[in-house]
Design an enzyme around this catalytic site. Sequence first.
Site: not given
Ligand code: NAP
Length: 503
Positions: A255, A306, A369, A450, A471
């Site tokens: 983190s 979360k 997210a 990011y 990001g």
């Molecule tokens: P999450 O709740 O685990 O959701 C992940 C999403 O990605 C789900 O829709 C999942 O679908 C999909 N996914 C995972 N692996 C995949 C693949 N190989 N191909 C296609 N879809 C895939 O995670 P999250 O918290 O939403 O975070 C998602 C991303 O956003 C992460 O990379 C995180 O680091 C980033 N993020 C960034 C910030 C920021 O401040 N920049 C904030 C929050 C999150 P399935 O359920 O079908 O696997």
Amino acid sequence: MPALPKSLSRICVALGSASPATLAQAAEREFKDGNTFLEFRLDYLPVPENGIALIEAFLKTRPEANVLATCRLSGHSGHFKGTIDQQTRLLAKAAVAGAFALDLEIESAERATAAVESMRERTPVVVSYHNFESTPSLEPVLRRLMKVRADAYKIATLARKPTDSLRLVEFLKQHHRKEHHKTPLIAFTMSEQGLCTRILSPGLGGLFTYAAPGGADGTAPGQIPARVMKSLYRIDKLSKESRVYGVIADPVGHSKSPQVHNRAFQARWIDAVYLPFHVTQAQLGDFMKLAAKLPMAGFSVTIPHKQKIMRYLNHVEPLAKRIGAVNTVWRKAGRWRGTNTDVEGVLKPLSRHLRLAHATVLLAGYGGAARAAAFALHDAGAEVSITGRDLRRASVLARAVNAKAVSLAQASDGAYDALVHATPVGMYPKVDESLFPESIPADVVFDMVYNPYETRLLKHARQQGCEVIHGADMFLEQAAQQFEIWSGESAPREVMQKALEAW
Ligand code: NAP
């Protein structure tokens, strides 16, 4: 009988090297780095006796340094293969060489009380207890230690869960309050789960804490470099009044939030520290017990907590409730409140590039997210389409926000004002992946990932002539909002951005 100096540094850097030359180099490097309090672990040397001359030579050139000499027996979680008698004689020699204090583990000390008394004639002795398995009840441990007269007692136990750290903190505070306990105490929990006590203990009355040398492993689980303790966590400034913030996650080591928030607190002269808390899915309730007792004023929440965190909060903001996820918690009048700053993290950067009302936005992903983005975009008046590898799951989120669900193939053939990518595809280490390897169907491309800073998707988008949003912009925005909620002051965005980039 000499006593431990009152003005001792709060950080003792533990040096365990496999050769006299590397030990001497490490000591010199740490001293030059401003660390004057060093533990020489003689038992790490192939011939511990060689450490005596080293201490002498080091103190000759660095007389201001304080050397704590330790030569732990192999049966007592150290490496020294000799007898207790040989161990105490070696430590006595270390004292003659100039060590300002000696550390002897309780297993040896209680069998060699006469030797301890004799060592104390010349040099203060710390009698120490280590438990690399668990954190047992601490009062009996202290009673055991106190049967051997010493100048300080050290208790280091392994934390397996947040309440292990809590018991240690409560114990330390209680010990400090008891007037009759004049003997100083060094107490902390080991492991990543126990990191908070390593950082907080000197501020709570512990005599000092241990750190690892820069660029090398420490001598116990969870030790972090002295440089990080000093500059990031400002351990010298912490007291029992300092407010505690943090991030709960599993894993938490990656983190960037501690870097960003600690710098922000420093920039605004706020007496607070922001710590990483490794909390597994099953330990959330246990963490809340620790949070209740620490002077904890708020924390960031990330994967996998979360959703589940909401059941522990007294109040959740309506939008966070609709999203079904909280990433920010704060304590007001003793009650825990939660909100979701990912919403601003999505809206602010996007609205710098386009007017969201009536804009067509393709959202890739339906996880946590993506949910925040979907509700935020819907409330801002955008026309949202949701895609992902599972159309059925995309449809579930789409229904919740009055959006359209489209397959990845349909989405790739479409044309949108903006794409918001909210899956981990392209994230380190799989940096060559992209959910849109062919053409990207949007003018503005926002990748929530990011790490790396510029993903394959964003590089590709640039080549295609799109405007890009990193990001990191979202990360900064949600963190800035957290800071403002917690402190009531404006976020020092530039400082936070620099901290994020420097990481
Ligand atoms: P999450 O709740 O685990 O959701 C992940 C999403 O990605 C789900 O829709 C999942 O679908 C999909 N996914 C995972 N692996 C995949 C693949 N190989 N191909 C296609 N879809 C895939 O995670 P999250 O918290 O939403 O975070 C998602 C991303 O956003 C992460 O990379 C995180 O680091 C980033 N993020 C960034 C910030 C920021 O401040 N920049 C904030 C929050 C999150 P399935 O359920 O079908 O696997």
